[in-house]
Design an enzyme around this catalytic site. Structure first.
Site, short mmCIF file in Angstrom:
data_model
loop_
_atom_site.label_atom_id
_atom_site.label_comp_id
_atom_site.label_asym_id
_atom_site.label_seq_id
_atom_site.Cartn_x
_atom_site.Cartn_y
_atom_site.Cartn_z
CG ASP A 190 -2.25 0.67 0.98
OD1 ASP A 190 -2.23 1.91 0.89
OD2 ASP A 190 -3.29 0.00 0.85
CG HIS A 228 -5.45 3.31 1.43
ND1 HIS A 228 -4.97 2.22 0.74
CD2 HIS A 228 -6.78 3.29 1.27
CE1 HIS A 228 -5.98 1.58 0.17
NE2 HIS A 228 -7.09 2.21 0.48
CB SER A 400 -9.89 0.42 0.57
OG SER A 400 -9.03 0.71 -0.47
#
Ligand SMILES: *[C@@H]1O[C@H](CO)[C@@H](O)[C@H](O)[C@H]1NC(C)=O
Ligand SMILES: *[C@@H]1O[C@H](CO)[C@@H](O)[C@H](O)[C@H]1NC(C)=O
Ligand SMILES: *[C@@H]1O[C@H](CO)[C@@H](O)[C@H](O)[C@H]1NC(C)=O
Ligand SMILES: *[C@@H]1O[C@H](CO)[C@@H](O)[C@H](O)[C@H]1NC(C)=O
Length: 835
Positions: A190, A228, A400
């Site tokens: 990520d 994230h 996600s």
């Protein structure tokens, strides 16, 4: 003395870490080169480098015999130029053995657009937890029993839902059994992972981590919107402590590989996606190509090789686990079968449901989607760790956030049963996922007798159910596969609801010979030309009458091309036998002036083998795997020879033909088992305008010269007849050729000579849609070039304005970063944000 010792120690350490020096794409070009294993020695690599004026940098990640070289920046591809030049000289005269002979594959590296992060910042309602009293009490008891003191544990409804009991992943029972993820490592691929977070630092596993954006051993988030990965990591492995909440596998290890915070090349992504494949067990990937409803993109060849390498060699040979978020483009009409990562058979594709078990507007459907789990929508979202020493967020969302929940569940499963292979995990998912009462295209699958929907896969994950099943699960036998020949259709696709159908009959004997017992995944690779790609849709109907919607129309997809060797995948046929007629139906439902043709297709059945002792590993993919569409082998014997579709080489004597001549009309399913020698004419495609009403196929005699056949080929009136015959013809020729050269018919690696021949033939067939290989060879480049002229802003302009699907914002008390970013007009959390 001392200094010298230190020095040698240092250089040994440098070698052992095997990281390439930081790339400088401004000053240099980088080449990924696959050499034959005999020339993987450093002397040979140096020789190659010297010959081409390159500098050798080191091996390419875990890819066997793949190496990285650099050269000063140059417009052309100097390695490929040299290889082509050698080929040209070869054609003219004999050239003595040459250093370039050992180059099997070369690719000049390009920086490519970043992947999209698949998160959504959901709209928030109030965060107060109005649980029902009994459920709240139960939650408190569990927390007490397990010594969970994490301050937001009571907000983590996806773990234990007090508002709507049952709408969660049912994990607490697993923890109470003492299964908490010990000895399993999940790797978050990520934008980084805040290893200094109090919630993550105890579980952080530095050895499995690397920053491929900034060439740093630690994946520290550095950009404003690098939250994230940390949020995803928290869902999987946030510790049981005094910070935020807990992860599903709160005693597992968590590593981070940073790739989303800058442009990288395929070579770097290939090294990243199986980084430390013996240490990292599960790769969590909440990103992918743009979910804009008009992109059709997948991993490049190096990345494909890296994933297959991990699946074959990772986890001590049991196979690395890939979990991909399905994608957030449902509102844009997108579908996860247009994403080559989510539709890989090697990845578990995870979609989202919201706290009410409803379909959130963003979550993409597709036949490749295996399962769903909870995420944002319906006024709630996922509460997890955020970047910072002790920070939480209450607004993680999108697919996600669903992917990492599945990763956490799989970490628990592997912790309970480490010997499961990558396929066992998929089997267990199919067997234990729970369908739920939501309107969708639910259908009981003939293979498993379990409910499947394109929107929800086999249902939602239940941690307790899958861990329990895993404990006593009998491991599946190794993988086997059956590949059909290329089915040549080459017909116009009618507009309207009818569609153009083409079928292929799989016989019991074919599967026996392929050592295939039952189907797991199916893939279908196809070509279609069309003036508007978004008008097309594709269905696959199995012999047991299960329909996979492989492709759907996409309103926004204006691309004036059809499908170019695109591979669709379906998990809806899991458990089917595979024997019988497989029918593909291509439709152009939009009645307009944009038309097209269905060119060809190839079906692949993947599944469990019959005899484990005969199982083998699939060879790594090559760039010319699908270059055999139009290959006509004109060796005279091949036109009349009949081969047994088997793995054992068969020598064919033309005088020893089977009882039924090949140019006779096939009689349907029975023709194969009626004779000891199964007839490959079952391979013939029948193509008609309606799936219910197939015309009988009539086969031409192959007595005519090849030239005549090519002439016939162009003739519209005879095209149907010819297509059917050609199918057989190719099939026979291929079988024969393959059998005479190797002991397996399922695949082939074309060598140089084959390539050249293919090219020449393709040239002859150009009028009939030949000349494919040249075009295909450039495709990878074209994909990336498609973005080259556009700035980040152009690419993003869609999602930048207003309340688009990626703009579902909210206010969160915990979410200072996102807040800040919003204020400055650069909301990084939304998918596709570049800097
Ligand atoms: C959820 O877990 C409990 C054990 O905690 C178990 O009794 C129950 O059957 C599970 N639910 C399902 C659907 O398996
Ligand atoms: C942890 O995993 C390693 C490698 O998979 C294995 O050798 C070891 O026995 C495991 N330890 C425990 C406690 O399960
Ligand atoms: C096959 O399934 C479709 C629905 O998907 C149904 O309409 C049709 O009758 C079925 N055909 C057979 C032969 O069962
Ligand atoms: C479809 O085939 C016809 C006949 O060969 C050709 O004229 C037409 O251009 C093709 N359509 C596309 C979109 O390539």
């Amino acid at each position: 003395m001392r200094l010298l010792g230190l020095w040698s120690l240092l250089s040994v350490a440098t070698l052992a870490s095997a990281h390439l020096p930081p790339r400088d794409h401004v000053a240099h070009d980088y080449y990924a080169i696959h050499v034959s294993s005999s020339s993987s020695s450093s002397a040979s690599l140096d020789e190659l480098a010297t010959h081409l004026g390159l500098t050798y940098l080191g091996p390419l990640g875990a890819l066997e015999d793949h190496h990285v070289f650099k050269a000063p920046k140059h417009e052309s591809d100097i390695v490929d130029d040299a290889v082509q030049e050698l080929k040209r000289r070869r054609l003219k005269s004999r050239v003595d053995s040459h250093v370039l002979d050992n180059v099997l594959f070369t690719q000049k590296q390009k920086l490519k657009p970043r992947h999209w992060k698949r998160s959504i910042i959901p709209k928030r309602q109030n965060i107060a937890v109005h649980g029902n009293a009994a459920a709240v009490k139960a939650q408190q008891d569990i927390a007490k029993t397990l010594s969970i003191k994490d301050p937001i544990f009571n907000e983590q409804w996806h773990l234990f839902n007090t508002k709507t009991p049952g709408n969660d992943v049912n994990v607490t029972g697993v923890w109470l059994d003492g299964i908490t993820g010990k000895n399993v490592t999940a790797c978050i691929v990520d934008d980084g992972l805040d290893m200094d977070s109090q919630d993550l630092k105890d579980n952080f596993y530095a050895e499995g981590s690397y920053d491929f954006n900034d060439d740093d051993p630690l994946p520290k988030p550095r950009l404003l919107d690098d939250q994230h990965g940390t949020r995803c990591a928290g869902e999987v492995a946030a510790g049981r402590n005094n910070a935020c909440g807990v992860g599903l596998a709160y005693d597992s290890r968590i590593s981070g590989v940073r790739i989303l915070s800058g442009q990288i090349s395929d070579m770097d992504e290939a090294a990243a996606i199986n980084y430390k494949l013996q240490d990292n067990d599960i790769y969590s990937c909440s990103w992918g190509p743009p979910d804009d409803g008009k992109t059709m993109e997948g991993p490049g060849i190096l990345i494909k090789k890296a994933m297959l390498t991990a699946v074959q060699k990772g986890r001590g040979g049991k196979g690395s686990i890939y979990v991909f978020a399905a994608g957030n483009g449902a509102n844009n009409g997108d579908n996860c079968n247009f994403d080559g990562y989510t539709n890989s058979i090697y990845s578990i594709t995870v979609g989202a449901i919201d706290q009410n078990n409803e379909h959130p507007y963003y979550s993409e459907a597709c036949s490749a989607q295996l399962v769903v789990t909870y995420s944002s929508g319906g006024g709630e979202s996922i509460h997890t760790t955020d970047i910072g020493a002790n920070k939480c967020t209450a607004s993680h969302g999108g697919t996600s956030a669903a992917g990492p929940i599945a990763v956490g569940v799989y970490a628990l499963v592997l912790s309970a049963r480490p010997e499961l292979t990558w396929r066992d995990l998929q089997w267990l998912t199919v067997e234990t996922a729970i369908s739920f009462d939501q309107p969708s295209d639910w259908k009981k699958t003939p293979g498993m007798g379990r409910m499947f929907s394109h929107q929800f896969g086999y249902g939602k994950l239940d941690a307790y159910a899958i861990v329990e099943a895993a404990k006593t699960w009998k491991l599946v036998k190794p993988q086997a596969w059956f590949w059909s020949p290329w089915m040549h259709v080459k017909q116009a696709i009618p507009q309207g609801d009818k569609g153009l159908a083409s079928s292929f009959e799989v016989t019991e004997q074919m599967l026996k010979d392929a050592n295939l017992e039952r189907v797991e995944h199916i893939t279908l690779t196809m070509n279609a030309e069309h003036e508007r790609r978004g008008d097309l849709s594709v269905e696959l109907i199995s012999p047991e009458n299960m329909t996979s919607h492989l492709s759907v129309t996409r309103k926004g997809d204006e691309e004036a091309v059809g499908y170019d060797d695109w591979t669709f995948m379906s998990v809806a046929h899991w458990g089917e036998k595979g024997v019988g007629k497989w029918t593909v139906v291509v439709k152009d439902t939009e009645v307009n002036d944009k038309t097209g043709n269905f060119t060809d297709w190839k079906l692949r059945l993947w599944g469990e083998c019959i005899d484990a002792s005969k199982a083998k590993d699939l060879p790594l993919p090559t760039t010319h795997d699908d270059d055999d569409h139009d290959v006509i082998d004109d060796h005279p014997a091949h036109t009349t020879s009949v081969s047994v579709p088997t793995g054992t080489p068969v020598s064919v004597d033309p005088s020893n033909l089977p009882t039924r001549p090949v140019n006779q009309k096939p009689t349907g399913t029975s023709q194969a088992d009626s004779s000891a020698t199964p007839s490959p004419s079952a391979a013939a495609a029948s193509a008609t305008a309606s799936p219910e009403n197939f015309l009988p196929s009539i086969f031409p005699t192959f007595g005519v010269s090849k030239r005549t056949q090519i002439w016939i080929y162009g003739s519209i009136g005879l095209i149907l007849v010819f297509v059917a015959g050609l199918g057989t013809y190719f099939y026979l020729a291929r079988r024969k050729r393959l059998q005479s050269t190797r002991d397996s018919y399922e695949f082939e690696i074309l060598d140089e000579a084959d390539d050249d021949e293919g090219g020449a033939r393709a040239g002859m067939l150009a009028g009939a849609g030949g000349a494919r290989s040249g075009r295909r060879a450039k495709r990878g480049g074209e994909l990336y070039d498609a973005f080259a002229g556009e700035s980040d802003e152009d690419l993003l302009s869609e999602s930048e304005d207003g309340d688009g699907p990626y703009r579902d914002r909210d206010e969160s008390p915990y979410d200072e970063k996102a807040h800040l970013a919003e204020g400055s007009g650069s909301d990084g959390e939304s998918a596709g944000k570049r800097h």
